[in-house]
Design an enzyme around this catalytic site. Structure first.
Site, PDB file in Angstrom:
ATOM      1  N   HIS A 327       0.853  -1.177   0.000  1.00 49.58           N
ATOM      2  CA  HIS A 327       0.000   0.000   0.000  1.00 49.58           C
ATOM      3  C   HIS A 327       0.892   1.230   0.000  1.00 49.58           C
ATOM      4  O   HIS A 327       1.820   1.315   0.801  1.00 49.58           O
ATOM      5  CB  HIS A 327      -0.905  -0.004   1.234  1.00 49.58           C
ATOM      6  CG  HIS A 327      -2.036   0.963   1.128  1.00 49.58           C
ATOM      7  ND1 HIS A 327      -1.849   2.310   1.235  1.00 49.58           N
ATOM      8  CD2 HIS A 327      -3.347   0.774   0.905  1.00 49.58           C
ATOM      9  CE1 HIS A 327      -3.026   2.918   1.077  1.00 49.58           C
ATOM     10  NE2 HIS A 327      -3.944   1.998   0.880  1.00 49.58           N
ATOM     11  N   ARG A 347      -6.159  10.380   0.061  1.00 48.66           N
ATOM     12  CA  ARG A 347      -5.774  10.949  -1.231  1.00 48.66           C
ATOM     13  C   ARG A 347      -6.991  11.184  -2.104  1.00 48.66           C
ATOM     14  O   ARG A 347      -7.057  12.149  -2.845  1.00 48.66           O
ATOM     15  CB  ARG A 347      -4.751  10.048  -1.926  1.00 48.66           C
ATOM     16  CG  ARG A 347      -3.345  10.220  -1.357  1.00 48.66           C
ATOM     17  CD  ARG A 347      -2.358   9.243  -1.960  1.00 48.66           C
ATOM     18  NE  ARG A 347      -2.688   7.874  -1.563  1.00 48.66           N
ATOM     19  CZ  ARG A 347      -2.671   6.826  -2.364  1.00 48.66           C
ATOM     20  NH1 ARG A 347      -2.329   6.972  -3.630  1.00 48.66           N
ATOM     21  NH2 ARG A 347      -2.994   5.629  -1.924  1.00 48.66           N
TER      22      ARG A 347
END
Ligand SMILES: Cc1cc2nc3c(=O)[nH]c(=O)nc-3n(C[C@H](O)[C@H](O)[C@H](O)COP(=O)(O)OP(=O)(O)OC[C@H]3O[C@@H](n4cnc5c(N)ncnc54)[C@H](O)[C@@H]3O)c2cc1C
Ligand code: SF4
Ligand code: SF4
Ligand code: FES
Lengths: 571, 231
Positions: A327, A347
């Site tokens: 990740h 994000r």
């Protein structure tokens, strides 16, 4: 609080923020996304899978000769806990229609659907507490084409592109096509989705999505889904039996090559129990706790790849076991939460990765493997990383930007878990960015299945993270929450249907003897006994003192040592 | 250098795990300290990130009469701390059919009538490692304010610490789940787009496009993918 020496770098981040805010308000991407060639270059240069020692050929079993992730190859070339001749298969301890191995999202969905659609009884055997799983930790959300501008076929294309066109298309079709119905099914069970005022689903972007498609429950998406499913499973004690702290260690076959249940190991009493089942579902999730390549992990305590080993010994083929998902945003500081997941939703909501000079160096929503590789490149090659007191590297993830974009209080409401995780260490993510580095997150590969969750072995079904093929060699965010719901439900449907008609033959563990013979014939020398069940985090000196234990003492739970972890990451 | 080795170099303190003294790194979480001491945790660990509530811990600090509560994976050790893990708290989950309940006080009365024994002592709130206003959601449940139960219990990790401390033996996390399920099932407005999509799939509206795309070469698929517009 961040140490004093990071102040200069933090100041630069604050300095570039107004400019970046302005950029983020425009419709154009804040940083140019990579084209196909640029993506390939950054993967080859910096993705951990591409390091020379990351892969090796496996010498036994259905994938013999194939190059796999080194730790996985070690895992598969290992001994069973059991000696087949000592197991009494004539008098099974339990019998059930459907044995479900693993009490995460996939397992619970399957039990409910097998009951509802076919009236089948199931037994859920799980390693830890019911629900202690990767499912409960999923924060960011689930992809599903639920908005007017989106469609399942567009979702299909995004998923296939993200997986570099290596996904099994029929699986992606099943995934994306069932998506909207899954949202509805979960809502009817009582999942509290984030919604707009008018009732429409709140949708956000994830990495590699061309439409806002991520549905969520604040940053407790998995917790909400898991608790709802568990609660519903427990509403049917007469149809669904739950065995906690009873991991499966081996599958049972019958003399006609069908899967016929499994052997469970009681973590409390160290006894083995046989379960005879008409059909069997492996829903054991991933392998983050193997700490592949020494990486920190986001995964829960029981994620040790057990399903892979059991299925492999029984003769099921694995797919894409050379590919691991890191990740992009794991916590890098403070030490105590190193590896913890920082949801991609940060994000999605506008959080930006920045180097030590406060500069953007990558489009924030590239597919995961690309984003992770770009972060590693920035730290390792470009010297853009910030070093932590313990020598880890990291780049900033600018979270204060989010409230500026969406209005004050947005972070507090949308990311309560994340806020809580940091404020404990004196870091207010509304005011300060987080320091992040890629963390081992997801098992891209797994047991090969078709869209009915069937394997090569009749009666053996697999669903969720334990499977391979759906995501190709790279999964997009939000697709695995959808995965365990879609395929968990499908597994319940098809395994339940199969269980109705099957007549089992004589039970057998001959496959274990055969596998043991193959190990000997291939010259494999190993002291590894699997499934691993739990990793051990005892310090080295403690482990050494344990090793003086006499040879024929039973391996108690306390010495289920994770040998892989010892050797590769040195802790 | 690995995390563990680095920690090992740092300052050590003494903690008492189930009554026995161990030297552990001063910066460790309780979970880290237990493992550093050589225990293999079997019950009492799950997510290790503050999501599952498997690691409920009670502890005392030197010179303090109070029993404190926390999550072992999230709480840092302190010198002289005496701690024990609570691997589970017995609770009776009521069996119910969500389809047969109404999202108001009647559901609460039927499923978890024990909530009406609450003496409003606020002990549950003080025990909650998530910092939730637990008493307030129990009070909301008594009023049938399902929305408030949902909102106030949203971050509950089901560690059971509130239940353990409650003098009225109420099963707060289970009440929270019931509230959330009732809210999700009945009190959210339906999404027309969602309903339309489910129907479109059922009607096979996307079959042709799927079939077409599944027949494309990798090359052609790739072209189509890179040509997608983005929202
Ligand atoms: C921190 C984190 C955040 C994530 N966020 C997202 C997200 O936002 N969106 C998204 O799409 N995906 C996300 N994921 C991925 C996703 O949560 C998982 O891939 C998914 O939950 C897997 O579901 P599962 O049912 O296959 O396995 P799990 O939920 O992991 O369940 C597996 C179960 O099997 C049990 N088990 C293991 N071995 C045995 C055995 N030998 N015998 C019996 N039982 C066994 C385990 O204890 C566990 O209960 C996230 C993952 C993590 C770790
Ligand atoms: S409400 Fe109770 S069960 Fe839930 S987190 Fe707080 S103390 Fe734990
Ligand atoms: S501890 Fe029990 S009695 Fe006290 S306020 Fe909480 S729910 Fe009520
Ligand atoms: S281990 Fe899950 S909350 Fe601590």
């Amino acid at each position: 609080m961040y140490p004093e020496y990071m102040a200069e770098s933090l100041r630069k981040v604050a300095q570039t923020r107004p400019g970046r805010l302005e950029l983020a308000r425009k419709p154009a991407p804040v940083y140019p996304p990579m084209n196909a060639e640029e993506r390939q270059a950054v993967l080859e240069g910096f993705h951990p899978d591409y390091e020379p020692s990351a892969r090796r050929p496996v010498r036994v079993g259905p994938n013999r000769g194939e190059t796999l992730t080194t730790e996985v190859a070690d895992l598969l070339e290992s001994h069973s806990w059991l000696r087949s001749e000592q197991v009494d298969l004539e008098h099974p301890d339990f019998e059930t229609d459907l044995l479900i191995i693993g009490g995460g999202g996939a397992g619970c969905n399957a039990a409910l659907v097998a009951m509802q659609e076919h009236g089948m009884r199931s037994m859920i055997a799980t390693k830890l507490r019911m629900g202690d799983s990767n499912t409960i930790m999923s924060q960011g959300g689930m992809q599903a084409a639920v908005s007017a501008t989106d469609s399942p076929t567009r979702h299909f294309l995004d998923a296939i592109g993200g997986g570099h066109f290596e996904n099994k298309p029929e699986l992606v079709k099943a995934l994306t096509e069932d998506g909207p119905a899954v949202v509805k099914w979960l809502e009817d069970l009582g999942v509290v989705w984030d919604k707009e005022e008018d009732g429409s689903m709140q949708v956000l972007h994830g990495g590699g999505t061309s439409r806002k498609r991520m549905v969520s429950c604040r940053d407790y998406t998995g917790a909400m889904i898991m608790r709802t499913l568990m609660d519903e499973v427990r509403n049917h004690p007469d149809m669904i039996t739950i065995k906690e702290f009873m991991p499966a260690v081996e599958l049972i076959m019958d003399d006609e090559g069908r899967c016929a249940g499994a052997i469970l190991y009681s973590m409390d009493s160290e006894e083995f129990f046989t379960v005879k089942a008409k059909s069997t579902l492996i829903a054991t999730g991933g392998y983050g706790r193997l700490h592949i390549r020494g990486y920190d992990t986001t995964n829960h305590y029981g994620a040790t790849g057990d399903g892979l080993v059991m299925a492999y010994r029984a003769g099921a083929k694995l797919m894409y076991m050379d590919s691991v998902q890191y990740h992009p945003t794991g916590a890098s500081f403070p030490e105590q939460i190193a590896g913890f997941l920082i949801t991609e939703k940060i994000r999605g909501a506008g959080g930006q990765p920045l180097n030590k000079d406060g500069e953007l160096f990558v489009f924030p929503r590239e597919p995961r493997d690309i984003e992770a590789s770009a972060i590693i490149r920035e730290c390792v090659q470009n010297g853009g990383g910030v070093e932590t007191p313990s020598g880890r590297l990291g780049v900033w993830l600018d979270s204060p930007l989010i409230d500026m974009l969406h209005g004050e209080g947005y972070v507090a409401h949308q990311f309560p878990a994340m806020y809580r995780q940091y404020i404990r260490y004196g870091i207010d993510i509304n005011k300060l960015p987080m320091l992040i580095y890629p963390s081992l997150h997801y098992q891209n590969g797994g047991v090969e299945i078709n869209e009915r969750c069937e394997t090569d072995i009749p009666g053996l079904y697999v669903a969720g993270e334990a499977t391979g093929g759906l995501h190709g060699r790279n999964r997009l965010m939000g697709n695995s929450v959808l995965d365990y719901n879609v395929f968990g439900r499908r597994a319940g449907r098809y395994a339940g249907e199969y269980a109705k008609s099957v007549k089992l033959g004589r039970l057998s563990l001959a496959h274990l003897d055969k596998f043991e013979q193959e190990l000997a014939d291939s010259g494999v020398q190993t002291d590894l006994v699997t499934p691993i069940l739990l990793p051990s985090y005892a310090p080295k000196d403690v482990k050494k003192r344990r090793l003086v234990r006499g040879g024929n003492v039973l391996p108690g739970a306390s010495v289920l040592h994770n040998r892989l972890h010892d050797e590769r990451s040195g802790n | 250098m690995s995390a563990a080795e680095n920690l090992a170099e740092e300052r050590h303190i003494t903690v008492y795990i189930m009554g026995k003294a161990y030297e552990v790194p001063a910066e460790a979480t309780i979970m880290g300290a237990i493992e550093y001491a050589g225990h293999q945790i079997i019950r009492g660990a799950g997510c290790r990130e503050g999501y599952c509530g498997a690691c409920a811990t009670i502890y005392r600090l030197p010179g303090d009469y109070k029993i404190r509560t926390g999550l072992a994976c999230m709480t840092l050790v302190e010198d002289g701390m005496t701690l024990a893990q609570i691997p589970s708290v017995p609770a009776e989950k009521a069996i119910y059919d969500i389809e047969k309940l109404k999202p108001d006080v009647s559901a609460m009365m039927q499923v978890y009538p024990t909530i009406f024994r609450c003496v409003a002592c606020n002990t549950c709130t003080k025990a909650c490692p998530q910092g939730l206003q637990v008493m307030d959601y129990i009070q909301a449940a008594k009023r049938g304010d399902i929305a408030a139960v949902m909102d106030l219990s949203f971050d509950c990790v089901e560690c059971g610490l509130c239940m353990l401390r409650c003098p009225a033996e109420i099963t707060q996390p289970l009440v929270g789940i019931l509230g959330k399920r009732l809210y999700g099932r009945y009190l959210r407005k339906e999404s027309p787009d969602l309903v339309a999509k489910v129907k479109a799939v059922e009607d096979g509206a996307f079959e042709a496009e799927y079939a077409e795309m599944m027949a494309l070469s990798r090359e052609a698929l790739s072209q189509r993918y890179y040509a997608l517009d983005s929202e």
